[in-house]
Design a protein around this motif. Structure first.
Motif, PDB file in Angstrom:
ATOM      1  N   VAL A  12       0.856  -1.378  -0.464  1.00 42.53           N
ATOM      2  CA  VAL A  12       0.089   0.410  -0.263  1.00 42.53           C
ATOM      3  C   VAL A  12       0.603   1.943  -0.026  1.00 42.53           C
ATOM      4  O   VAL A  12       2.056   1.099  -0.111  1.00 42.53           O
ATOM      5  N   GLN A  13       0.064   2.579  -0.325  1.00 42.94           N
ATOM      6  CA  GLN A  13       1.197   3.638  -0.257  1.00 42.94           C
ATOM      7  C   GLN A  13       1.996   3.811   0.911  1.00 42.94           C
ATOM      8  O   GLN A  13       2.699   4.470   1.481  1.00 42.94           O
ATOM      9  N   ASP A  14       1.526   3.560   2.058  1.00 42.40           N
ATOM     10  CA  ASP A  14       2.145   3.488   3.426  1.00 42.40           C
ATOM     11  C   ASP A  14       3.406   3.246   3.325  1.00 42.40           C
ATOM     12  O   ASP A  14       4.180   3.412   3.789  1.00 42.40           O
ATOM     13  N   VAL A  15       3.459   1.277   2.287  1.00 43.56           N
ATOM     14  CA  VAL A  15       4.562   0.860   3.298  1.00 43.56           C
ATOM     15  C   VAL A  15       5.720   1.915   1.678  1.00 43.56           C
ATOM     16  O   VAL A  15       6.851   2.006   2.451  1.00 43.56           O
ATOM     17  N   SER A  16       5.175   2.522   0.275  1.00 44.94           N
ATOM     18  CA  SER A  16       6.315   3.158   0.097  1.00 44.94           C
ATOM     19  C   SER A  16       6.931   4.290   0.169  1.00 44.94           C
ATOM     20  O   SER A  16       7.230   4.714   0.328  1.00 44.94           O
ATOM     21  N   ASP A  17       5.601   4.706   1.355  1.00 47.94           N
ATOM     22  CA  ASP A  17       6.543   6.450   1.932  1.00 47.94           C
ATOM     23  C   ASP A  17       7.417   5.194   3.316  1.00 47.94           C
ATOM     24  O   ASP A  17       8.526   6.642   3.406  1.00 47.94           O
ATOM     25  N   ILE A  18       7.033   4.667   4.080  1.00 49.63           N
ATOM     26  CA  ILE A  18       8.128   3.901   4.931  1.00 49.63           C
ATOM     27  C   ILE A  18       9.443   4.025   3.691  1.00 49.63           C
ATOM     28  O   ILE A  18      10.490   4.393   4.344  1.00 49.63           O
ATOM     29  N   GLU A  19       9.741   3.158   2.583  1.00 48.26           N
ATOM     30  CA  GLU A  19      10.292   3.163   2.038  1.00 48.26           C
ATOM     31  C   GLU A  19      11.622   5.007   1.228  1.00 48.26           C
ATOM     32  O   GLU A  19      12.550   4.748   1.681  1.00 48.26           O
ATOM     33  N   ARG A  20      10.530   6.160   1.046  1.00 46.55           N
ATOM     34  CA  ARG A  20      11.228   6.916   1.213  1.00 46.55           C
ATOM     35  C   ARG A  20      12.136   7.169   2.921  1.00 46.55           C
ATOM     36  O   ARG A  20      12.767   8.385   2.400  1.00 46.55           O
ATOM     37  N   VAL A  21      11.170   7.025   3.540  1.00 49.03           N
ATOM     38  CA  VAL A  21      11.571   7.397   4.680  1.00 49.03           C
ATOM     39  C   VAL A  21      12.765   7.045   5.413  1.00 49.03           C
ATOM     40  O   VAL A  21      13.802   7.229   6.060  1.00 49.03           O
TER      41      VAL A  21
END
Length: 268
Positions: free
Chosen positions: A161-170
């Protein structure tokens, strides 16, 4: 539009091997429809590399474009069409006694998926097709390995989900900003999450709460500097975001089980 009613197909069977690629290929399709009213006895994955395909699944029509795909399980009605503008597809029919278990383990259900698979997935698919048709030594093993990898990528794609791709950016940002103190607020804002939700989601992805993950990143960077540079312990402490060298040394020993000086002596 012509309708091709597919039946009595040569490679329509269910293999008793662990896994088996019944058939696969890459095609440029224009102006026709495929209909298998009773499906096939194997699994069918149709992937759109470029163009547009209209696929029907459970009575609902989906427009599939670049990177989209549809997966049919055995004996499910298969219906999809290509208009006159053309569509390039990668496709595979596979079977084998492990198929159901692998798909269940990867949590891949039949259906049409309209979110985009990565270019890496396309490359893996095309390599599988090459192995199948070139028949190099041990090609069956290579095909099975590539199929499992492809299905794994599909699973990651479906369930990310989008949450995970955002975590990868973090995580990427953390890796280039290890010299600053940890602060969850800007990272949570990046992900449009509360700080508590961000911490929970981060741990789901990495297995660590973000503050501990960030400290471990700092300690790994400190280890590199101790081993490969001539910087003093105080200078290294500053490089990884600690004003107080004694406090840095205590944290380092807690995580590495050696003081910075002991570690440097042991690894130089």
């Amino acid at each position: 539009m012509n309708t091709v009613i597919a039946k009595n197909e040569k490679y329509d069977f269910f293999s008793d091997k662990y896994l088996n690629i019944n058939s696969c290929g890459k095609l440029f399709n224009t102006g026709y429809k495929i209909l298998r009213k009773n499906g096939r006895s194997d699994y069918h994955l149709l992937y759109v590399k470029s163009g547009r395909c209209n696929a029907v699944f459970d009575g609902k029509e989906y427009t599939l474009t670049d990177g989209n795909f549809v997966l049919y399980y055995p004996y499910q009605t298969q219906e999809y069409s290509f208009d006159e503008t053309g569509c390039t597809t990668l496709w595979i029919h596979f079977s084998g006694r492990a198929s159901a278990e692998i798909l269940s383990e990867l949590n891949i259900k039949p259906g049409a998926y309209q979110s985009r698979l990565s270019d890496n997935g396309t490359a893996i698919f095309e390599e599988l097709i090459r192995e199948f048709h070139l028949k190099h030594y041990m090609h069956h093993s290579a095909e099975n390995a590539l199929l499992i990898y492809l299905l794994t990528l599909l699973s990651r794609h479906i369930h990310t989900v989008q949450d995970v791709s955002d975590i990868e950016r973090v995580i990427m940002l953390m890796n280039i900003s290890f010299d600053i103190p940890y602060n969850s607020e800007p990272y949570a804002k990046m992900c449009a999450l509360s700080q508590s939700r961000f911490s929970h989601k981060f741990k789901e992805v990495t297995g660590e709460v973000p503050s501990r993950y960030f400290i471990k990143l700092k300690m790994e960077k400190a280890r590199e500097l101790l081993k490969f540079s001539n910087l003093s312990v105080s200078e290294i402490a500053e490089r990884v975001g600690y004003d107080n060298a004694l406090y840095f040394s205590r944290i380092f020993k807690k995580y590495i089980h050696l003081s910075p000086t002991e570690y440097r002596t042991k690894t130089k």
